[in-house]
Motif scaffolding. Structure first.
Motif, PDB file in Angstrom:
ATOM      1  N   ARG A   1     -78.833  28.387-120.759  1.00 32.79           N
ATOM      2  CA  ARG A   1     -79.791  29.280-121.546  1.00 32.79           C
ATOM      3  C   ARG A   1     -80.946  28.699-122.136  1.00 32.79           C
ATOM      4  O   ARG A   1     -81.878  29.270-122.361  1.00 32.79           O
ATOM      5  CB  ARG A   1     -78.915  30.055-122.906  1.00 32.79           C
ATOM      6  N   GLN A   2     -81.003  27.441-122.388  1.00 39.72           N
ATOM      7  CA  GLN A   2     -82.279  26.875-122.660  1.00 39.72           C
ATOM      8  C   GLN A   2     -83.105  26.560-121.415  1.00 39.72           C
ATOM      9  O   GLN A   2     -84.192  26.016-121.695  1.00 39.72           O
ATOM     10  CB  GLN A   2     -81.732  25.156-123.346  1.00 39.72           C
ATOM     11  N   LYS A   3     -82.757  26.792-120.352  1.00 37.83           N
ATOM     12  CA  LYS A   3     -83.515  26.774-119.170  1.00 37.83           C
ATOM     13  C   LYS A   3     -83.789  25.454-118.678  1.00 37.83           C
ATOM     14  O   LYS A   3     -84.680  25.131-118.026  1.00 37.83           O
ATOM     15  CB  LYS A   3     -84.644  27.554-119.149  1.00 37.83           C
ATOM     16  N   ASP A   4     -82.718  24.627-119.172  1.00 40.74           N
ATOM     17  CA  ASP A   4     -82.703  23.113-118.838  1.00 40.74           C
ATOM     18  C   ASP A   4     -81.602  22.747-117.822  1.00 40.74           C
ATOM     19  O   ASP A   4     -80.438  22.063-118.228  1.00 40.74           O
ATOM     20  CB  ASP A   4     -82.818  22.027-119.896  1.00 40.74           C
ATOM     21  N   ARG A   5     -81.752  23.172-116.749  1.00 40.69           N
ATOM     22  CA  ARG A   5     -80.679  22.834-115.610  1.00 40.69           C
ATOM     23  C   ARG A   5     -80.327  21.747-115.520  1.00 40.69           C
ATOM     24  O   ARG A   5     -79.091  21.372-115.364  1.00 40.69           O
ATOM     25  CB  ARG A   5     -80.929  23.695-114.255  1.00 40.69           C
ATOM     26  N   TRP A   6     -81.098  20.569-115.380  1.00 48.33           N
ATOM     27  CA  TRP A   6     -80.866  19.125-115.191  1.00 48.33           C
ATOM     28  C   TRP A   6     -79.881  18.761-116.507  1.00 48.33           C
ATOM     29  O   TRP A   6     -78.885  18.094-116.087  1.00 48.33           O
ATOM     30  CB  TRP A   6     -82.105  18.378-115.226  1.00 48.33           C
ATOM     31  N   ALA A   7     -80.152  19.181-117.692  1.00 47.69           N
ATOM     32  CA  ALA A   7     -79.456  18.828-118.867  1.00 47.69           C
ATOM     33  C   ALA A   7     -77.974  19.364-118.693  1.00 47.69           C
ATOM     34  O   ALA A   7     -77.025  18.805-119.066  1.00 47.69           O
ATOM     35  CB  ALA A   7     -80.008  19.253-120.269  1.00 47.69           C
ATOM     36  N   ALA A   8     -77.984  20.693-117.875  1.00 45.02           N
ATOM     37  CA  ALA A   8     -76.553  21.149-117.989  1.00 45.02           C
ATOM     38  C   ALA A   8     -75.569  20.362-116.966  1.00 45.02           C
ATOM     39  O   ALA A   8     -74.474  20.405-117.087  1.00 45.02           O
ATOM     40  CB  ALA A   8     -76.762  22.548-117.346  1.00 45.02           C
TER      41      ALA A   8
END
Length: 166
Positions: free
Chosen positions: A77-84
């Motif tokens: 949701r934060q648009k940080d796919r890498w962090a996901a």
């Protein structure tokens, strides 16, 4: 992704997770992360107790695998796919850790912190104790897939270039 770690640091972190993931998959359930996963597992029993006896026994295992998914959703949701990819990796580690417990349902060799063996109880009620190895292996493979996906996606979703300083 303002304030995000630089690309090289994310790449290094992904490489570290790949190496650590291989080490964990070689001997799941016997890593330092088991000490992190265990309290999450035990909290699941508490959270699921109001839903009945079966939910209580299953809740620890369910919660230990589902808990990191909340963080996947958060980073997505934060648009940080890498962090996901980091909690995706941890989901895989938790599943691999859980597979050891499931495979122990028939033999009961693991030292428990108290109480009844969750998976012996669950599989007995489902008349599937004789399938503990197969079920445990399926959960292990799920964990393996999560770890591989996390590493692959971690590399794929690295920022394409560093943001230029304005």
């Amino acid at each position: 992704m303002e304030g995000a770690p630089p690309r090289w640091l994310r790449a290094a972190a992904t490489a570290l997770l790949a190496v650590w993931g291989v080490a964990i998959l070689r001997d799941p359930g016997h890593t330092v992360l088991h000490l992190v996963i265990l309290p999450i597992h035990e909290a699941g029993h508490i959270f699921f107790t109001p839903l009945g006896e079966f939910a209580h026994f299953l809740g620890g295992s369910l919660f230990q695998v589902a808990f990191p998914v909340a963080f996947i959703v958060y980073f997505w949701r934060q648009k940080d796919r890498w962090a996901a990819t980091i909690p995706l990796w941890f989901t895989g580690v938790s599943a691999a850790d859980l597979s050891v417990y499931i495979k122990d349902a028939h033999s009961g060799d693991l030292e428990l912190i108290g109480g009844e063996h969750d998976w012996s109880w669950i599989l007995s009620r489902l008349t599937l104790v004789h399938r503990d190895q197969e079920i445990g292996q399926a959960v292990f493979l799920f964990g393996l897939l999560c770890i591989v996906a996390a590493v692959w996606l971690g590399l794929y979703w690295l920022p394409k270039r560093e943001a230029s300083a304005a």
